[in-house]
Design a protein around this motif. Structure first.
Motif, short mmCIF file in Angstrom:
data_model
loop_
_atom_site.label_atom_id
_atom_site.label_comp_id
_atom_site.label_asym_id
_atom_site.label_seq_id
_atom_site.Cartn_x
_atom_site.Cartn_y
_atom_site.Cartn_z
N LEU A 1 0.83 -1.20 0.00
CA LEU A 1 0.00 0.00 0.00
C LEU A 1 0.87 1.26 0.00
CD1 LEU A 1 -2.70 1.46 0.28
CD2 LEU A 1 -2.60 1.06 2.74
N ILE A 2 1.91 1.25 0.82
CA ILE A 2 2.80 2.42 0.89
C ILE A 2 3.48 2.66 -0.46
CG2 ILE A 2 4.93 3.29 1.94
CD1 ILE A 2 4.07 1.88 4.53
N LEU B 1 2.38 1.92 -3.42
CA LEU B 1 1.43 2.47 -4.39
C LEU B 1 1.12 3.93 -4.07
CD1 LEU B 1 -0.97 -0.57 -4.81
CD2 LEU B 1 0.46 0.45 -6.58
N LEU B 2 0.97 4.26 -2.79
CA LEU B 2 0.70 5.65 -2.41
C LEU B 2 1.88 6.55 -2.78
CD1 LEU B 2 -1.01 5.17 1.07
CD2 LEU B 2 -2.07 6.10 -0.98
N ARG C 1 3.64 6.51 -5.26
CA ARG C 1 3.70 6.84 -6.69
C ARG C 1 2.76 7.98 -7.07
NH1 ARG C 1 3.26 1.07 -9.57
NH2 ARG C 1 3.41 2.33 -11.44
N LEU C 2 1.95 8.44 -6.11
CA LEU C 2 1.08 9.58 -6.39
C LEU C 2 1.91 10.86 -6.44
CD1 LEU C 2 -2.01 8.91 -4.08
CD2 LEU C 2 -1.82 8.57 -6.53
N PRO C 3 1.56 11.80 -7.34
CA PRO C 3 2.30 13.07 -7.35
C PRO C 3 2.06 13.80 -6.03
CG PRO C 3 0.32 13.22 -8.70
CD PRO C 3 0.45 11.78 -8.29
N GLY C 4 3.10 14.36 -5.45
CA GLY C 4 2.96 15.10 -4.20
C GLY C 4 3.23 14.26 -2.97
N LEU C 5 3.31 12.93 -3.13
CA LEU C 5 3.63 12.07 -1.99
C LEU C 5 4.96 11.37 -2.24
CD1 LEU C 5 0.30 10.23 -0.99
CD2 LEU C 5 1.36 12.19 0.10
N ARG D 1 4.06 6.82 3.85
CA ARG D 1 3.95 6.06 5.11
C ARG D 1 2.97 6.74 6.05
NH1 ARG D 1 9.75 5.30 4.70
NH2 ARG D 1 10.06 7.10 6.06
N ARG D 2 3.07 8.08 6.14
CA ARG D 2 2.14 8.81 7.01
C ARG D 2 0.71 8.63 6.54
NH1 ARG D 2 3.05 14.67 6.88
NH2 ARG D 2 1.20 14.73 8.21
N ALA D 3 0.51 8.69 5.22
CA ALA D 3 -0.84 8.56 4.67
C ALA D 3 -1.39 7.16 4.94
CB ALA D 3 -0.82 8.85 3.17
N ALA D 4 -0.53 6.14 4.79
CA ALA D 4 -0.97 4.76 5.01
C ALA D 4 -1.40 4.57 6.47
CB ALA D 4 0.15 3.79 4.65
N LEU D 5 -0.59 5.10 7.38
CA LEU D 5 -0.89 4.97 8.81
C LEU D 5 -2.17 5.73 9.16
CD1 LEU D 5 0.53 3.42 10.93
CD2 LEU D 5 1.88 5.43 11.50
N HIS D 6 -2.31 6.92 8.57
CA HIS D 6 -3.52 7.72 8.73
C HIS D 6 -4.75 6.90 8.32
CE1 HIS D 6 -5.91 11.52 8.29
NE2 HIS D 6 -6.49 10.84 7.33
#
Lengths: 197, 197
Positions: free
Chosen positions: B9-10, B12-13, B15-19, B25-30
């Motif tokens: 998951l991390i 894939l996240l 690969r988003l522009p801006g991340l 990692r922060r977004a996944a945990l969030h």
């Protein structure tokens, strides 16, 4: 224009930390253009992770199994436990690949201001581990903030009562850090704990 | 530690522009901490959008239907078409809520360096619209970059041949902008196109 589906997706993406409305739009468009290679895999990874991930009942870590891979690993020292605020801190320590003990995730810090007391954190389970599992040493790795240190001291006192050795992370100059940019507290600690070269 | 599901998951996240890796990692945990309120809805929104979104065969916009809501809206002037590079530019113009014509999304700009020729962009469809739909005016809203302007000129010539009026966005001082920070080219254009107050 883009009807509900895209707007809804953008709104959800904008709630991620690090993405605002503008970057959420960019991310959504990026995904729409890479439907098979990124959008569908991300949807699937999220659904699978949401389904599979659980909280370790021993330490509070997140994993696809309970107990988590760290608690279940017999090669890791079960008598040495590092206490962290959050899973992100556990991940940071794991990336150093230098700690061979186990963890305990508090899920926050004590905070009078935010009304967070000991019973709101994963502290009773830690005291139970200290009592039942024969811990030799607990390393307090909470943040070097006021709340983080208050939490560390509160826990340390309880653990001392249980006869467990409690240590804390060293303070000092960050590797690669320039003295000129360091605050006085850190420099003072680095001087005090100076080491033979 | 976190096994495959979280790591995947991390990745894939990230690969988003801006991340980057860290914010992924922060977004996944969030998300893991907000499973029901955010993680599951995001998974569903992505899957639904991936399923529903298609490219408008008239203008190149993305929407859940074809023709898109803009092309299908009879209240919008079908003889006035604004040409943009990307769907993001279309969204930006729509947010102004001041354009009542329709769009044509090129999907990029001509670029000798990157080997992008007219046949790689949505240009033939635009020329067909000019020929078949009786366009009164085409507004070129490509970027004010070299490639953007080259593309605009190339298209403008073809449209002139088809007898269509072609216009471009005005240059000038951005609203709220300070003169001191503006480049010479913009100031020059703003002076040249000065208006009575």
């Amino acid at each position: 224009m883009s009807e509900g589906a895209i707007e809804h997706l953008i709104q959800l993406l904008a709630r991620l930390p690090g993405l605002g409305p503008r970057s959420a739009r960019r991310a959504a468009l990026h995904l729409v253009k890479r439907r098979e290679s990124q959008m569908v895999p991300l949807a699937r990874a999220l659904a699978e992770a949401a389904e599979a991930i659980r909280t370790c009942s021993t330490c509070g870590n997140i994993d696809t199994r309970d107990p988590c891979a760290i608690c279940a690993d017999p090669r890791r020292d079960a008598t040495l436990v590092c206490v962290v605020e959050d899973v992100a801190d556990l991940w940071a320590l794991e990336r150093t690949a230098s700690f061979r003990g186990r963890y305990h995730v508090l899920g926050g810090v004590l905070s009078a201001l935010d009304g967070v007391g000991p019973e709101d954190l994963n502290i009773p389970a830690l005291l139970a581990r200290a009592r039942d599992d024969g811990l030799a040493e607990v390393i307090m790795a909470t943040s070097a903030t006021v709340d983080g240190q208050t939490t560390a001291h509160y826990i340390a006192e309880r653990l001392h009562d249980a006869g467990v050795k409690v240590t804390g992370l060293a303070h000092g100059v960050p590797v690669g850090g320039e003295l000129d940019y360091l605050d006085e507290g850190t420099l003072q600690a680095a001087l005090k704990d100076r080491r033979p070269v």
